[in-house]
Write a protein that holds these residues in place. Structure first.
Motif, PDB file in Angstrom:
ATOM      1  N   TYR A   1       0.798  -1.202   0.078  1.00  0.00           N
ATOM      2  CA  TYR A   1       0.025  -0.011   0.016  1.00  0.00           C
ATOM      3  C   TYR A   1       0.877   1.370   0.013  1.00  0.00           C
ATOM      4  O   TYR A   1       2.118   1.155   0.530  1.00  0.00           O
ATOM      5  N   ARG A   2       0.250   2.305  -0.573  1.00  0.00           N
ATOM      6  CA  ARG A   2       0.959   3.596  -0.446  1.00  0.00           C
ATOM      7  C   ARG A   2      -0.133   4.639   0.347  1.00  0.00           C
ATOM      8  O   ARG A   2      -1.234   4.464   0.052  1.00  0.00           O
ATOM      9  N   GLN A   3       0.598   5.435   1.224  1.00  0.00           N
ATOM     10  CA  GLN A   3      -0.319   6.351   1.738  1.00  0.00           C
ATOM     11  C   GLN A   3       0.265   7.888   1.766  1.00  0.00           C
ATOM     12  O   GLN A   3       1.286   7.912   2.280  1.00  0.00           O
ATOM     13  N   PHE A   4      -0.269   8.753   1.079  1.00  0.00           N
ATOM     14  CA  PHE A   4       0.044  10.176   1.131  1.00  0.00           C
ATOM     15  C   PHE A   4      -0.426  10.866   2.528  1.00  0.00           C
ATOM     16  O   PHE A   4      -1.485  10.329   3.004  1.00  0.00           O
ATOM     17  N   PRO A   5      -0.138  11.988   2.739  1.00  0.00           N
ATOM     18  CA  PRO A   5      -0.518  12.710   3.976  1.00  0.00           C
ATOM     19  C   PRO A   5      -1.973  13.019   4.063  1.00  0.00           C
ATOM     20  O   PRO A   5      -2.490  13.516   3.160  1.00  0.00           O
ATOM     21  N   LYS A   6      -2.536  12.604   5.188  1.00  0.00           N
ATOM     22  CA  LYS A   6      -3.907  12.819   5.428  1.00  0.00           C
ATOM     23  C   LYS A   6      -4.775  12.173   4.480  1.00  0.00           C
ATOM     24  O   LYS A   6      -5.997  12.602   4.180  1.00  0.00           O
ATOM     25  N   GLN A   7      -4.295  10.995   3.867  1.00  0.00           N
ATOM     26  CA  GLN A   7      -5.309  10.455   2.729  1.00  0.00           C
ATOM     27  C   GLN A   7      -5.227   8.739   3.210  1.00  0.00           C
ATOM     28  O   GLN A   7      -4.333   8.419   4.231  1.00  0.00           O
ATOM     29  N   SER A   8      -6.233   8.026   2.802  1.00  0.00           N
ATOM     30  CA  SER A   8      -6.105   6.686   3.188  1.00  0.00           C
ATOM     31  C   SER A   8      -5.228   5.828   2.612  1.00  0.00           C
ATOM     32  O   SER A   8      -4.475   6.414   1.503  1.00  0.00           O
TER      33      SER A   8
ATOM     34  N   ILE B   1       3.574   0.474   3.015  1.00  0.00           N
ATOM     35  CA  ILE B   1       2.858  -0.226   4.001  1.00  0.00           C
ATOM     36  C   ILE B   1       2.680  -1.547   3.398  1.00  0.00           C
ATOM     37  O   ILE B   1       2.078  -1.632   2.326  1.00  0.00           O
ATOM     38  N   CYS B   2       3.249  -2.444   4.206  1.00  0.00           N
ATOM     39  CA  CYS B   2       2.972  -4.054   3.438  1.00  0.00           C
ATOM     40  C   CYS B   2       1.913  -4.854   4.453  1.00  0.00           C
ATOM     41  O   CYS B   2       1.947  -4.468   5.503  1.00  0.00           O
ATOM     42  N   SER B   3       1.595  -5.669   3.851  1.00  0.00           N
ATOM     43  CA  SER B   3       0.477  -6.636   4.853  1.00  0.00           C
ATOM     44  C   SER B   3       0.519  -7.942   4.100  1.00  0.00           C
ATOM     45  O   SER B   3       0.986  -8.088   3.026  1.00  0.00           O
ATOM     46  N   ALA B   4       0.379  -8.911   5.095  1.00  0.00           N
ATOM     47  CA  ALA B   4       0.343 -10.419   4.876  1.00  0.00           C
ATOM     48  C   ALA B   4      -0.980 -10.715   5.538  1.00  0.00           C
ATOM     49  O   ALA B   4      -1.397 -10.313   6.635  1.00  0.00           O
ATOM     50  N   ARG B   5      -1.390 -11.831   4.959  1.00  0.00           N
ATOM     51  CA  ARG B   5      -2.756 -12.488   5.612  1.00  0.00           C
ATOM     52  C   ARG B   5      -2.380 -13.809   6.054  1.00  0.00           C
ATOM     53  O   ARG B   5      -1.653 -14.756   5.716  1.00  0.00           O
TER      54      ARG B   5
ATOM     55  N   PHE C   1      -0.318  -5.869   9.164  1.00  0.00           N
ATOM     56  CA  PHE C   1       0.565  -4.972   8.626  1.00  0.00           C
ATOM     57  C   PHE C   1       1.657  -4.685   9.216  1.00  0.00           C
ATOM     58  O   PHE C   1       1.972  -4.469  10.414  1.00  0.00           O
ATOM     59  N   GLY C   2       2.569  -4.148   8.415  1.00  0.00           N
ATOM     60  CA  GLY C   2       3.917  -3.859   8.825  1.00  0.00           C
ATOM     61  C   GLY C   2       4.032  -2.401   9.450  1.00  0.00           C
ATOM     62  O   GLY C   2       2.845  -1.529   9.337  1.00  0.00           O
ATOM     63  N   GLN C   3       4.932  -1.885  10.055  1.00  0.00           N
ATOM     64  CA  GLN C   3       4.780  -0.514  10.585  1.00  0.00           C
ATOM     65  C   GLN C   3       5.188   0.561   9.467  1.00  0.00           C
ATOM     66  O   GLN C   3       5.096   1.760  10.037  1.00  0.00           O
ATOM     67  N   GLY C   4       5.264   0.222   8.414  1.00  0.00           N
ATOM     68  CA  GLY C   4       5.370   1.197   7.480  1.00  0.00           C
ATOM     69  C   GLY C   4       6.674   1.672   7.074  1.00  0.00           C
ATOM     70  O   GLY C   4       7.587   1.702   8.083  1.00  0.00           O
ATOM     71  N   THR C   5       7.019   2.190   5.928  1.00  0.00           N
ATOM     72  CA  THR C   5       8.306   2.852   5.524  1.00  0.00           C
ATOM     73  C   THR C   5       8.056   4.114   4.868  1.00  0.00           C
ATOM     74  O   THR C   5       7.338   4.414   4.058  1.00  0.00           O
ATOM     75  N   ARG C   6       8.996   5.087   5.652  1.00  0.00           N
ATOM     76  CA  ARG C   6       8.616   6.742   5.199  1.00  0.00           C
ATOM     77  C   ARG C   6       9.624   6.913   4.273  1.00  0.00           C
ATOM     78  O   ARG C   6      10.765   6.920   4.369  1.00  0.00           O
ATOM     79  N   LEU C   7       9.187   7.059   2.741  1.00  0.00           N
ATOM     80  CA  LEU C   7      10.203   7.398   1.873  1.00  0.00           C
ATOM     81  C   LEU C   7      10.382   8.785   1.563  1.00  0.00           C
ATOM     82  O   LEU C   7       9.002   9.454   1.094  1.00  0.00           O
ATOM     83  N   THR C   8      11.240   9.477   1.485  1.00  0.00           N
ATOM     84  CA  THR C   8      11.451  10.992   1.159  1.00  0.00           C
ATOM     85  C   THR C   8      12.589  10.830   0.053  1.00  0.00           C
ATOM     86  O   THR C   8      13.631  10.649   0.362  1.00  0.00           O
ATOM     87  N   VAL C   9      12.339  11.496  -1.063  1.00  0.00           N
ATOM     88  CA  VAL C   9      13.019  11.598  -2.096  1.00  0.00           C
ATOM     89  C   VAL C   9      13.094  13.049  -2.413  1.00  0.00           C
ATOM     90  O   VAL C   9      12.421  14.109  -2.469  1.00  0.00           O
ATOM     91  N   VAL C  10      14.738  13.485  -2.315  1.00  0.00           N
ATOM     92  CA  VAL C  10      15.214  14.754  -2.438  1.00  0.00           C
ATOM     93  C   VAL C  10      15.896  15.208  -3.734  1.00  0.00           C
ATOM     94  O   VAL C  10      16.420  14.204  -4.330  1.00  0.00           O
TER      95      VAL C  10
ATOM     96  N   HIS D   1      -0.965   7.830  14.049  1.00  0.00           N
ATOM     97  CA  HIS D   1      -0.226   8.635  13.322  1.00  0.00           C
ATOM     98  C   HIS D   1       0.952   7.903  12.991  1.00  0.00           C
ATOM     99  O   HIS D   1       1.595   7.617  13.641  1.00  0.00           O
ATOM    100  N   SER D   2       1.275   7.790  11.376  1.00  0.00           N
ATOM    101  CA  SER D   2       2.726   7.409  11.045  1.00  0.00           C
ATOM    102  C   SER D   2       2.892   5.952  11.599  1.00  0.00           C
ATOM    103  O   SER D   2       4.253   5.521  11.613  1.00  0.00           O
ATOM    104  N   GLN D   3       1.962   5.063  11.792  1.00  0.00           N
ATOM    105  CA  GLN D   3       2.204   3.693  11.922  1.00  0.00           C
ATOM    106  C   GLN D   3       1.181   2.765  11.087  1.00  0.00           C
ATOM    107  O   GLN D   3       0.386   3.160  10.446  1.00  0.00           O
TER     108      GLN D   3
END
Lengths: 118, 108
Positions: free
Chosen positions: A36-43, A93-97, A109-118, B40-42
């Motif tokens: 999954y991908r999640q942008f700020p303040k989105q689902s 975010i990844c997920s497994a069933r 669900f995993g705890q997520g990875t915050r990617l920032t590209v500069v 948030h952020s999890q």
């Protein structure tokens, strides 16, 4: 409950480089994982379904050549963001069933990875 | 696409029960209703799921209407740590599609 672990938790990369994100099921085997991908303040938006030993299935609008998915074992799926650009900056975010019966399943669900590209 | 609709936000007083509604009028017979929450952020955290009968676990209760077109997640004694976005999901085949969720704020 079951544990799904992602690595890294956060990453900063330069435009044009590639980044690999790992997703592991720590105490169970997962023939299918989800990215999954999640942008700020989105689902969360489903990007693709990762199938062990076969090609991933991508959702409409997701570029398969840009988001490479490999599911080489029953406990590991990787997402590689190729030639990253600032607009790829997001929370991945990844997920497994786990299947409790033929139709009854739980997703973890995993705890997520915050990617920032500069 | 998500098959659920939820109110965008709700407030609840600390110590009181939080009742979060979800509409899923097009649910099919073998689809389960799942609830997750995201602080948030999890990554999302599993809360509970059910098919037809009401379910209860250590975190919450799930009440599903007889026609299965709607459900309510109940947090019996909300705490400040329950402040999160709560997602109601109807399982569509193998994938989970997230809707917009309900942002629950627990007020001291």
């Amino acid at each position: 409950g079951a544990v799904v672990s992602q690595h890294p938790s956060w990453v900063i990369c330069k435009s044009g480089t590639s980044v690999k994100i790992e997703c592991r099921s720590l105490d169970f085997q997962a023939t299918t994982m989800f990215w999954y991908r999640q942008f700020p303040k989105q689902s969360l938006m489903l990007m693709a379904t990762s199938n062990e030993g076969s090609k991933a299935t991508y959702e409409q609008g997701v570029e398969k050549d840009k988001f490479l998915i490999n599911h080489a074992s029953l406990t590991l799926s990787t997402l590689t963001v190729t030639s990253a650009h600032p607009e790829d900056s997001s929370f991945y975010i990844c997920s497994a069933r786990i299947w409790l019966s033929r139709t009854n399943t739980e997703a973890f669900f995993g705890q997520g990875t915050r990617l920032t590209v500069v | 696409d998500a098959k659920t609709t939820q109110p965008p936000s709700m407030d609840c007083a600390e110590g009181r029960a939080a009742n979060l509604p979800c509409n899923h009028s097009t649910i099919s017979g073998n689809e389960y209703v799942y609830w997750y929450r995201q602080i948030h952020s999890q990554g999302p955290q599993y809360i509970i799921h059910g098919l037809k009968n009401n379910e209860t676990n250590e975190m919450a209760s799930l009440i599903i209407t007889e026609d299965r077109k709607s459900s309510t997640l109940i947090l019996p004694h909300a705490t400040l740590r329950d402040t999160a976005v709560y997602y109601c999901i109807v399982s569509v085949g193998n994938q989970f599609y997230f809707g917009t969720g309900t942002s629950l704020t627990v007020i001291p």
